[in-house]
Design a protein around this motif. Structure first.
Motif, mmCIF file in Angstrom:
data_model
loop_
_atom_site.group_PDB
_atom_site.id
_atom_site.type_symbol
_atom_site.label_atom_id
_atom_site.label_comp_id
_atom_site.label_asym_id
_atom_site.label_seq_id
_atom_site.Cartn_x
_atom_site.Cartn_y
_atom_site.Cartn_z
ATOM 1 N N SER A 128 1.168 -1.297 0.214
ATOM 2 C CA SER A 128 0.218 -0.564 -0.034
ATOM 3 C C SER A 128 1.331 1.222 0.071
ATOM 4 C CB SER A 128 -0.751 0.113 1.384
ATOM 5 O OG SER A 128 0.379 -0.126 2.509
ATOM 6 N N THR A 129 0.857 1.853 -0.112
ATOM 7 C CA THR A 129 1.057 3.625 -0.353
ATOM 8 C C THR A 129 1.563 3.947 0.651
ATOM 9 O OG1 THR A 129 -0.693 4.400 -1.785
ATOM 10 C CG2 THR A 129 0.690 6.141 -0.761
ATOM 11 N N SER A 130 1.357 3.339 1.745
ATOM 12 C CA SER A 130 1.526 4.086 3.673
ATOM 13 C C SER A 130 2.537 3.352 3.483
ATOM 14 C CB SER A 130 -0.096 4.597 4.126
ATOM 15 O OG SER A 130 -0.133 2.941 4.498
ATOM 16 N N ARG A 131 2.439 2.076 3.089
ATOM 17 C CA ARG A 131 3.562 1.111 3.812
ATOM 18 C C ARG A 131 5.289 1.074 2.513
ATOM 19 N NH1 ARG A 131 1.156 -3.930 6.329
ATOM 20 N NH2 ARG A 131 0.326 -3.884 4.094
ATOM 21 N N ALA B 8 5.408 3.783 1.639
ATOM 22 C CA ALA B 8 6.117 5.671 2.117
ATOM 23 C C ALA B 8 6.765 5.127 3.207
ATOM 24 C CB ALA B 8 4.961 6.477 2.275
ATOM 25 N N ARG B 9 6.898 3.924 4.374
ATOM 26 C CA ARG B 9 7.019 4.092 5.676
ATOM 27 C C ARG B 9 8.582 3.279 5.178
ATOM 28 N NH1 ARG B 9 4.149 0.080 8.495
ATOM 29 N NH2 ARG B 9 2.004 1.513 7.549
ATOM 30 N N ALA C 68 6.864 10.832 2.129
ATOM 31 C CA ALA C 68 5.310 11.174 1.933
ATOM 32 C C ALA C 68 4.436 10.474 1.372
ATOM 33 C CB ALA C 68 5.578 13.109 2.111
ATOM 34 N N ASP C 69 3.601 9.965 2.359
ATOM 35 C CA ASP C 69 2.229 9.537 1.715
ATOM 36 C C ASP C 69 2.425 10.163 -0.745
ATOM 37 O OD1 ASP C 69 2.707 7.921 3.382
ATOM 38 O OD2 ASP C 69 -0.208 8.162 4.511
ATOM 39 N N THR D 64 2.496 8.434 -3.479
ATOM 40 C CA THR D 64 1.015 8.100 -4.804
ATOM 41 C C THR D 64 1.711 7.831 -6.543
ATOM 42 O OG1 THR D 64 -0.542 8.443 -3.071
ATOM 43 C CG2 THR D 64 -0.784 8.379 -5.753
#
Ligand code: MN
Ligand code: MN
Ligand code: MN
Ligand code: MN
Lengths: 257, 257
Positions: free
Chosen positions: B33-36, B38-39, B44-45, B49
């Motif tokens: 996922s985007t946030s994973r 990003a982490r 930044a998320d 994207t």
DNA sequence: CCCTATTTTTAGATCAGTCTAATAAATTTG
DNA sequence: CAAATTTATTAGACTGATCTAAAAATAGGG
């Protein structure tokens, strides 16, 4: 005391390459003009104008519009650091990974920006602190001191006996050719004649019995040391403590920068 | 025939790192996922994207908005290539330049993008084609084949005898600690007990007589192989042909990717 | 099935490094 | 020395990678 006088001030690899080019031009006793820098880096003049202004702003060089750039102490220090990395890396690639002398430059050009100080100090030790790179160029020491290069450009030399000191050209084709005809650092040769009107040089390298005819332009990137005149292909080198292209004339009169 | 079906398609080091992260997440059987992503990359998320859309456009991954990314064949191939480079470089730094296992990751993270294919194949040969990196992780072969990893996470293990297979954590502090208490690839140990309620594990490494109490969270990055049960600190490893952390269980059932 | 909390995307900006085309300064030359 | 040539700067634009803040979609809990 004087705690932050030596800020880390990390720069991009682009900046490192600009500094290295200005150093190289200054070493050739030329003016580091916008267009000259641009030619060395293969970018547009306008790009260089811009960059020189930025580098002046951060104190890495002086910049006079319509004149060009001069490295500051700090800029020169950084440039020499990269030069050291470049040459040590070349030597490492050549000696440890078996690269040909025509292959090392391209790889070092990228790695010089990517490896850590630890990497550099480890390969330095592994190579036993080499003084020259595979092209015979002096490797600045860890403090940034550079050996004085008192060699003679082949294009300026009179007929006689010489040994090859360094080759300042990184074109792989050219280096492969020199290798083929037996011209590399520490090779002894006799310069037999120089044709007039920008004509070629007739050389006899100690290896390979055939004479080599070398264009005047090409001869500009070959630097030699005069040999106490003796019948070609006999006199030993000043010293040369080791394998490979390491001519090893130690830092007699090593000067700052 | 089929001449340009394999275009060179060179990507930036940024893109290489994105692909590697997506591969890593997929390997952990999670959704990229985007946030994973990003982490993992510490950006930044919104940045992710954007990048995922670009990577989809160039065919390196599939991207479903509000869902995440999946590597394409081509994207996976590139990711595995970088993974191979990373791990070979780690091994090289460790074995040839004497880096500690807690130092290799950071340097490899930069060099993986900078070295040439020639460099990689030379160090591969110099190291005699290693199968694992200093952390015990499998090095994909030159064709991109990856060894099947049939090890067990220590956090899932029952009390008994094991040997350390790999450590999937690159925090230098943590690795230095493991090293200090004698936990590294190929170390035999007995898991003596697991405290309830997310409690720590009590371990007895074959070296160092002291028991080690390891937090449950920390134990998640240690993977082990069960040992045919025998009194701890006696059973020999399956084989282990060499020095260092090279456990060397050869590619029995090496599968694609 | 609605409301809230979380995740993701969109919008708008910034920064480094680069380019081309237009203009201006410096240098060379008739 | 003035014109022509060469060199350098300015202006304006673009790309890749990033950010923050606002808006929108999705997922969970009642
Ligand atoms: Mn470079
Ligand atoms: Mn060199
Ligand atoms: Mn990386
Ligand atoms: Mn590793």
């Amino acid at each position: 005391m004087a705690a932050d006088s030596q800020k880390k001030a990390t720069v991009s690899s682009t900046v490192e390459d600009y500094l290295k080019v200005v150093l190289k031009i200054e070493d050739m006793k030329q003016r580091a003009s916008t267009s000259r820098v641009a030619r060395h880096l293969d970018v547009a003049d306008a790009t260089v104008t811009d960059m020189l202004r930025k580098l002046k702003k951060v104190g890495l060089l002086e910049y006079k519009p319509y004149y060009g750039a001069t490295l500051t102490r700090k800029g020169r220090q950084m440039a020499v650091r990269i030069l050291r990395r470049h040459r040590l890396l070349e030597m490492f690639l050549h000696q440890v990974l078996g690269y040909g002398w025509e292959q090392v430059h391209q790889e070092a050009e990228r790695l010089e920006h990517a490896v850590s100080d630890l990497f550099i100090s480890r390969i330095d030790a592994l190579l036993d602190f080499p003084a020259q790179d595979p092209h015979g160029e002096a490797i600045p020491d860890a403090r940034g001191f550079r050996q004085v290069e008192d060699d003679l450009c082949l294009s300026e030399a009179e007929p006689g006996s010489y040994s090859v000191r360094k080759v300042t050209n990184s074109d792989p084709e050219f280096l492969a050719y020199l290798d083929k005809v037996g011209l590399r650092p520490a090779t002894r040769l006799s310069l037999q004649e120089k044709a007039p009107f920008q004509g070629p040089l007739k050389l006899l390298p100690e290896s390979g019995r055939e004479p080599v005819y070398l264009g005047l332009e090409a001869s500009r990137s070959i630097f030699v040391l005069p040999l106490k005149d003796r019948p070609p292909a006999s006199a030993p080198l000043p010293e040369g403590r080791a394998s490979q292209g390491s001519v090893g004339r130690p830092g007699r009169g090593a000067g700052k920068e």
